[in-house]
Design an enzyme around this catalytic site. Structure first.
Site, PDB file in Angstrom:
ATOM      1  N   LYS A 158      82.825  41.097  40.191  1.00  0.00           N
ATOM      2  CA  LYS A 158      82.578  39.751  40.726  1.00  0.00           C
ATOM      3  C   LYS A 158      83.077  38.687  39.766  1.00  0.00           C
ATOM      4  O   LYS A 158      83.097  38.910  38.550  1.00  0.00           O
ATOM      5  CB  LYS A 158      81.064  39.535  40.918  1.00  0.00           C
ATOM      6  CG  LYS A 158      80.417  40.372  41.999  1.00  0.00           C
ATOM      7  CD  LYS A 158      78.943  39.989  42.130  1.00  0.00           C
ATOM      8  CE  LYS A 158      78.336  40.558  43.396  1.00  0.00           C
ATOM      9  NZ  LYS A 158      76.914  40.165  43.539  1.00  0.00           N
ATOM     10  N   GLU A 200      78.762  44.880  38.682  1.00  0.00           N
ATOM     11  CA  GLU A 200      77.423  45.223  39.181  1.00  0.00           C
ATOM     12  C   GLU A 200      77.492  46.523  39.970  1.00  0.00           C
ATOM     13  O   GLU A 200      78.519  46.834  40.578  1.00  0.00           O
ATOM     14  CB  GLU A 200      76.919  44.136  40.158  1.00  0.00           C
ATOM     15  CG  GLU A 200      76.296  42.960  39.495  1.00  0.00           C
ATOM     16  CD  GLU A 200      75.734  41.948  40.490  1.00  0.00           C
ATOM     17  OE1 GLU A 200      75.911  42.111  41.720  1.00  0.00           O
ATOM     18  OE2 GLU A 200      75.105  40.989  40.015  1.00  0.00           O
ATOM     19  N   LYS A 201      76.399  47.236  40.019  1.00  0.00           N
ATOM     20  CA  LYS A 201      76.236  48.341  40.948  1.00  0.00           C
ATOM     21  C   LYS A 201      76.458  47.791  42.358  1.00  0.00           C
ATOM     22  O   LYS A 201      75.926  46.733  42.701  1.00  0.00           O
ATOM     23  CB  LYS A 201      74.817  48.904  40.814  1.00  0.00           C
ATOM     24  CG  LYS A 201      74.457  49.988  41.787  1.00  0.00           C
ATOM     25  CD  LYS A 201      74.900  51.337  41.287  1.00  0.00           C
ATOM     26  CE  LYS A 201      74.692  52.411  42.346  1.00  0.00           C
ATOM     27  NZ  LYS A 201      75.467  53.631  42.005  1.00  0.00           N
ATOM     28  N   LEU A 203      75.666  47.668  46.061  1.00  0.00           N
ATOM     29  CA  LEU A 203      74.627  48.085  47.006  1.00  0.00           C
ATOM     30  C   LEU A 203      75.283  48.190  48.380  1.00  0.00           C
ATOM     31  O   LEU A 203      75.897  47.239  48.852  1.00  0.00           O
ATOM     32  CB  LEU A 203      73.475  47.077  47.002  1.00  0.00           C
ATOM     33  CG  LEU A 203      72.852  46.803  45.620  1.00  0.00           C
ATOM     34  CD1 LEU A 203      71.764  45.739  45.719  1.00  0.00           C
ATOM     35  CD2 LEU A 203      72.270  48.081  45.026  1.00  0.00           C
ATOM     36  N   HIS A 208      70.100  40.435  52.983  1.00  0.00           N
ATOM     37  CA  HIS A 208      70.152  39.215  52.166  1.00  0.00           C
ATOM     38  C   HIS A 208      68.864  38.450  52.427  1.00  0.00           C
ATOM     39  O   HIS A 208      68.664  37.909  53.511  1.00  0.00           O
ATOM     40  CB  HIS A 208      71.373  38.378  52.566  1.00  0.00           C
ATOM     41  CG  HIS A 208      71.443  37.032  51.902  1.00  0.00           C
ATOM     42  ND1 HIS A 208      72.611  36.466  51.482  1.00  0.00           N
ATOM     43  CD2 HIS A 208      70.488  36.150  51.573  1.00  0.00           C
ATOM     44  CE1 HIS A 208      72.362  35.296  50.925  1.00  0.00           C
ATOM     45  NE2 HIS A 208      71.074  35.075  50.990  1.00  0.00           N
ATOM     46  N   GLU A 287      72.244  35.364  43.063  1.00  0.00           N
ATOM     47  CA  GLU A 287      72.684  33.996  42.761  1.00  0.00           C
ATOM     48  C   GLU A 287      71.557  33.014  43.034  1.00  0.00           C
ATOM     49  O   GLU A 287      70.657  33.310  43.813  1.00  0.00           O
ATOM     50  CB  GLU A 287      73.864  33.599  43.682  1.00  0.00           C
ATOM     51  CG  GLU A 287      75.178  34.271  43.327  1.00  0.00           C
ATOM     52  CD  GLU A 287      76.236  34.102  44.408  1.00  0.00           C
ATOM     53  OE1 GLU A 287      76.236  33.083  45.123  1.00  0.00           O
ATOM     54  OE2 GLU A 287      77.065  35.021  44.551  1.00  0.00           O
ATOM     55  N   ASN A 289      71.051  28.994  44.381  1.00  0.00           N
ATOM     56  CA  ASN A 289      71.660  27.784  44.928  1.00  0.00           C
ATOM     57  C   ASN A 289      70.796  26.585  44.565  1.00  0.00           C
ATOM     58  O   ASN A 289      69.583  26.615  44.752  1.00  0.00           O
ATOM     59  CB  ASN A 289      71.792  27.880  46.445  1.00  0.00           C
ATOM     60  CG  ASN A 289      72.610  29.083  46.854  1.00  0.00           C
ATOM     61  OD1 ASN A 289      73.601  29.405  46.212  1.00  0.00           O
ATOM     62  ND2 ASN A 289      72.188  29.773  47.889  1.00  0.00           N
ATOM     63  N   ARG A 291      70.777  23.521  45.818  1.00  0.00           N
ATOM     64  CA  ARG A 291      70.898  22.478  46.849  1.00  0.00           C
ATOM     65  C   ARG A 291      69.912  22.731  47.982  1.00  0.00           C
ATOM     66  O   ARG A 291      69.329  23.809  48.074  1.00  0.00           O
ATOM     67  CB  ARG A 291      72.308  22.511  47.431  1.00  0.00           C
ATOM     68  CG  ARG A 291      72.592  23.852  48.089  1.00  0.00           C
ATOM     69  CD  ARG A 291      73.885  23.916  48.876  1.00  0.00           C
ATOM     70  NE  ARG A 291      73.972  25.140  49.644  1.00  0.00           N
ATOM     71  CZ  ARG A 291      74.408  26.302  49.181  1.00  0.00           C
ATOM     72  NH1 ARG A 291      74.782  26.418  47.918  1.00  0.00           N
ATOM     73  NH2 ARG A 291      74.438  27.370  49.958  1.00  0.00           N
ATOM     74  N   VAL A 294      71.503  24.874  54.499  1.00  0.00           N
ATOM     75  CA  VAL A 294      71.662  24.695  55.946  1.00  0.00           C
ATOM     76  C   VAL A 294      70.405  25.172  56.677  1.00  0.00           C
ATOM     77  O   VAL A 294      69.898  24.501  57.579  1.00  0.00           O
ATOM     78  CB  VAL A 294      72.889  25.486  56.468  1.00  0.00           C
ATOM     79  CG1 VAL A 294      73.009  25.371  57.986  1.00  0.00           C
ATOM     80  CG2 VAL A 294      74.169  25.031  55.789  1.00  0.00           C
TER      81      VAL A 294
HETATM   82  C1  MV4 Z   1      76.824  42.163  46.400  1.00  0.00           C
HETATM   83  C2  MV4 Z   1      76.881  43.108  47.456  1.00  0.00           C
HETATM   84  C3  MV4 Z   1      76.571  44.418  47.154  1.00  0.00           C
HETATM   85  N1  MV4 Z   1      76.252  44.779  45.891  1.00  0.00           N
HETATM   86  N2  MV4 Z   1      76.473  42.556  45.168  1.00  0.00           N
HETATM   87  C4  MV4 Z   1      78.666  38.524  48.841  1.00  0.00           C
HETATM   88  C5  MV4 Z   1      78.660  37.085  48.552  1.00  0.00           C
HETATM   89  C6  MV4 Z   1      78.089  36.922  47.203  1.00  0.00           C
HETATM   90  N3  MV4 Z   1      77.260  35.759  47.191  1.00  0.00           N
HETATM   91  C7  MV4 Z   1      77.358  38.181  46.918  1.00  0.00           C
HETATM   92  N4  MV4 Z   1      77.799  39.119  47.898  1.00  0.00           N
HETATM   93  C8  MV4 Z   1      77.487  40.430  47.823  1.00  0.00           C
HETATM   94  N5  MV4 Z   1      77.103  40.866  46.600  1.00  0.00           N
HETATM   95  C9  MV4 Z   1      76.208  43.850  44.928  1.00  0.00           C
HETATM   96  N6  MV4 Z   1      75.898  44.231  43.687  1.00  0.00           N
HETATM   97  C10 MV4 Z   1      77.238  42.656  48.723  1.00  0.00           C
HETATM   98  C11 MV4 Z   1      77.550  41.323  48.911  1.00  0.00           C
HETATM   99  C12 MV4 Z   1      77.861  40.941  50.269  1.00  0.00           C
HETATM  100  C13 MV4 Z   1      77.002  40.118  50.989  1.00  0.00           C
HETATM  101  C14 MV4 Z   1      75.863  39.557  50.425  1.00  0.00           C
HETATM  102  C15 MV4 Z   1      75.024  38.740  51.142  1.00  0.00           C
HETATM  103  C16 MV4 Z   1      75.324  38.448  52.471  1.00  0.00           C
HETATM  104  C17 MV4 Z   1      76.434  38.974  53.036  1.00  0.00           C
HETATM  105  C18 MV4 Z   1      77.296  39.806  52.323  1.00  0.00           C
HETATM  106  C19 MV4 Z   1      78.424  40.350  52.933  1.00  0.00           C
HETATM  107  C20 MV4 Z   1      79.248  41.163  52.216  1.00  0.00           C
HETATM  108  C21 MV4 Z   1      78.976  41.455  50.878  1.00  0.00           C
END
Ligand code: MV4
Length: 448
Positions: A158, A200-201, A203, A208, A287, A289, A291, A294
Site C-alpha cells: 500500500k 500488510e497481510k 485480508l 468494511h 485508516e 478520516n 472529515r 457522506v
Molecule cells: C485492505 C484490504 C485487504 N487487506 N487491506 C481499499 C481501500 C483502502 N482504503 C483500503 N482497502 C483495502 N485494504 C488489507 N490488509 C482490502 C481493501 C479493499 C477494500 C476495503 C474497504 C472497502 C472496499 C475495499 C475494496 C477492495 C479492497
C-alpha cells in the site's frame, strides 16, 4: 457563536451544512463555480460568491479564491464538507493564519492521518488493533519479502500517501514481489507524489466497518457507534447501514470504546471516522478520516445527534453536548447513494432533471440539491441524492426503504435507483451476509 459561516463545498453536503447553520441562527455564504450558479445551496445561502470556472482546481480547490471570499464577506469560520479541501492540512492552517476557524480537526491531526504509516503507528500505540504488517515504510523488495515471510502470504503493498484504494498491489507468492513492489512505488509516486509504501497481510473477504468518533477541546471523546460500508463498487460506497448486521452488542461496544479512548489520547478534536476491516470476529484498523463523511446521516438517524451542529459547536470551543452515557442507539438506518449514472453500465448521466418527486413519510430523509429543471453538471462527482431511512428494526427499515425507492421520481436523467431496488431484494443482502467484494460480483452477475 459564529455569526457567519462560509461553506466551501457544493451539492447535497453544502445544503446539509446550510441547514445546520440556519437552525443555529448562523448566516451562510455559498461559494460556487460558474457551473453551479443555479445550484440549490447557492439559492438558499444568505450570500454567494463565484470562485471561478467549472474545473474543481479553479473553484472548489482554489484556496486563494476561497480565502479571499471569506475575507470579503467577513465570515468567521469555514466548513469544508467532504472531498475537495476537507482533508488538506495546509488549507486548515492557512485559514487559521487568516483568522478564520476551520470547522474540523487541527491541521497536525489532518496531516498525521494523511500519512497512513504514521496513522497506523500512532493508533496502534494507543491500543487500536491493526492489520499485521511491516512496522513502517518498506524500502525495497527484499525487505518486503522478509516481512511477508513473517506475516505469511498473501500480502498487500500500500502507498503511505494513499487511501481510497489507488496504488495497492496484492502479492500471493515471493516470486511476484519484485515486480509488484516496483509497480506499487511507481503508482504511489504518480498518484500521491509520495512513493513510500508499506506491507500488510491481505485480508481476503473482510467487511468494511467504521466507527464514528467525536471529541471536543476540553478532553471529552465519545463514539457514535459503527457503520457497515461494505457495499461498494470501485472504492465508491453505494449503500451504508448502522448498526452493522455482522456485529454483536459486545463487539460493537468494545471497538467503540477502543476508538474513543484512542482519539482522546491523541488530543483529537471534532468529528472523525476510524476505518476497520472486520474478518472472522477481529477488527483491523486501516485508516482514519478526519472529515464529516457522506454517510454520516445513518449515524444521525440512530443517535438523534445533529453532527454538523456538533462540529460547529466544538469548533467554536464549546463542550460536546452529549457524553457516552447520554448517547443511545435506536433502531436501524440505511443510506442509498443515488448517482446520476446508468444503473447497469455506470456510464455518467448528467443533464436536465425534468421531473422531481422525492419520497416522504415517517422516518424518511432525503439529502439532495435536486429540483425540477435543475441541470446536473458533468464536472463533478455523480452523487445527486442520499435517501436515508430509519426503522425500529432492520426489517422495518428495509420495508420502508423499498417503498421509498418506489416513490422516488427523478426524471430526465438515469439514476441508480433501480440498482438499489435490486440490491435490497437479494436474499444475501437481506440476511446481512456480504463482504467488501459482494457488490462487485452482484453487479457483474446482473449485467450478464
Ligand atoms: C485492505 C484490504 C485487504 N487487506 N487491506 C481499499 C481501500 C483502502 N482504503 C483500503 N482497502 C483495502 N485494504 C488489507 N490488509 C482490502 C481493501 C479493499 C477494500 C476495503 C474497504 C472497502 C472496499 C475495499 C475494496 C477492495 C479492497
Amino acid at each position: 457563536m459564529f455569526e457567519k459561516i462560509l461553506i466551501a463545498n457544493r451539492g447535497e453536503i453544502a445544503l446539509r451544512i446550510h441547514r445546520a447553520c440556519r437552525e443555529m441562527g448562523i448566516a451562510t455564504v455559498a461559494v460556487h463555480s460558474t457551473a453551479d450558479a443555479d445550484a440549490m445551496h447557492v439559492r438558499l445561502a444568505d450570500e454567494s460568491i463565484c470562485l471561478g470556472p467549472p474545473s474543481a482546481k479553479d473553484s472548489y480547490l482554489n484556496i486563494p479564491a476561497i480565502v479571499s471570499a471569506a475575507t470579503i464577506v467577513g465570515a468567521n469560520a469555514v466548513h469544508p464538507g467532504y472531498g475537495f479541501l476537507s482533508e488538506d492540512s495546509s488549507f486548515a492552517s492557512i485559514l487559521e493564519e487568516h483568522g478564520f476557524t476551520f470547522i474540523g480537526p487541527k491541521p497536525e491531526h489532518i496531516a498525521l492521518m494523511g500519512d497512513k504509516v504514521a496513522a497506523k503507528e500512532v493508533l496502534e500505540k494507543f491500543g487500536v488493533p491493526v492489520v499485521p504488517g511491516s512496522n513502517g515504510v518498506v524500502e525495497n523488495p527484499e525487505e518486503a519479502r522478509a516481512v511477508s515471510e513473517k506475516i505469511g502470504y498473501p500480502v498487500l503493498i500500500k502507498a503511505a500517501g494513499g487511501g481510497g484504494g489507488r496504488g495497492m498491489q496484492v502479492v500471493r507468492q515471493p516470486s511476484d514481489m519484485e515486480s509488484a513492489y516496483t509497480i506499487a512505488r511507481a503508482e504511489a509516486k504518480a498518484s500521491f507524489r509520495n512513493d513510500t509504501v508499506y506491507v500488510e497481510k491481505f485480508l481476503e473477504t473482510p467487511r468494511h466497518i467504521e466507527v464514528q468518533v467525536f471529541a471536543d477541546s476540553h478532553g471529552s471523546a465519545v463514539h457514535l457507534g459503527e457503520r457497515d460500508c461494505s457495499l461498494q463498487r470501485r472504492h465508491q460506497k453505494v449503500l451504508e447501514e448502522a448498526r452493522s448486521p455482522a456485529l454483536t452488542e459486545t463487539e460493537r461496544n468494545k471497538i467503540g470504546e477502543i476508538a474513543s479512548a484512542a482519539i482522546k489520547r491523541l488530543g483529537y478534536e471534532n468529528a472523525g471516522t476510524i476505518e476497520f476491516l472486520y474478518e472472522d470476529g477481529n477488527f483491523y484498523f486501516i485508516e482514519m478520516n478526519t472529515r464529516l463523511q457522506v454517510e454520516h446521516p445513518v449515524t444521525e438517524m440512530i443517535t438523534g445527534v445533529d453532527m454538523v451542529r456538533e462540529q460547529i459547536r466544538v469548533a467554536d470551543g464549546l463542550p460536546l453536548s452529549f457524553s457516552q452515557d447520554t448517547i443511545s442507539f435506536n433502531g436501524h438506518a440505511i443510506e442509498c447513494r443515488i448517482t446520476a449514472e446508468d444503473p447497469e453500465t455506470f456510464a455518467p448521466s448528467p443533464g436536465k432533471v425534468t421531473d422531481y418527486h422525492p419520497p416522504g413519510g415517517l422516518s424518511v430523509r432525503v439529502d439532495s440539491g435536486l429540483y425540477s429543471g435543475y441541470e446536473v453538471p458533468a464536472y463533478y462527482d455523480s452523487l445527486v441524492s442520499k435517501l436515508i431511512v430509519h426503522g425500529q428494526s432492520r426489517n422495518e427499515c428495509l420495508m420502508r426503504l423499498r417503498r421509498s425507492l418506489e416513490e422516488y421520481v427523478i426524471g430526465g436523467i438515469k439514476t441508480t435507483i433501480p440498482l438499489h431496488e435490486k440490491i435490497i431484494e437479494n436474499p444475501a443482502f437481506l440476511n446481512g451476509e456480504y463482504d467488501i467484494h459482494w457488490l462487485e460480483r452482484f453487479v457483474s452477475d446482473n449485467s450478464t
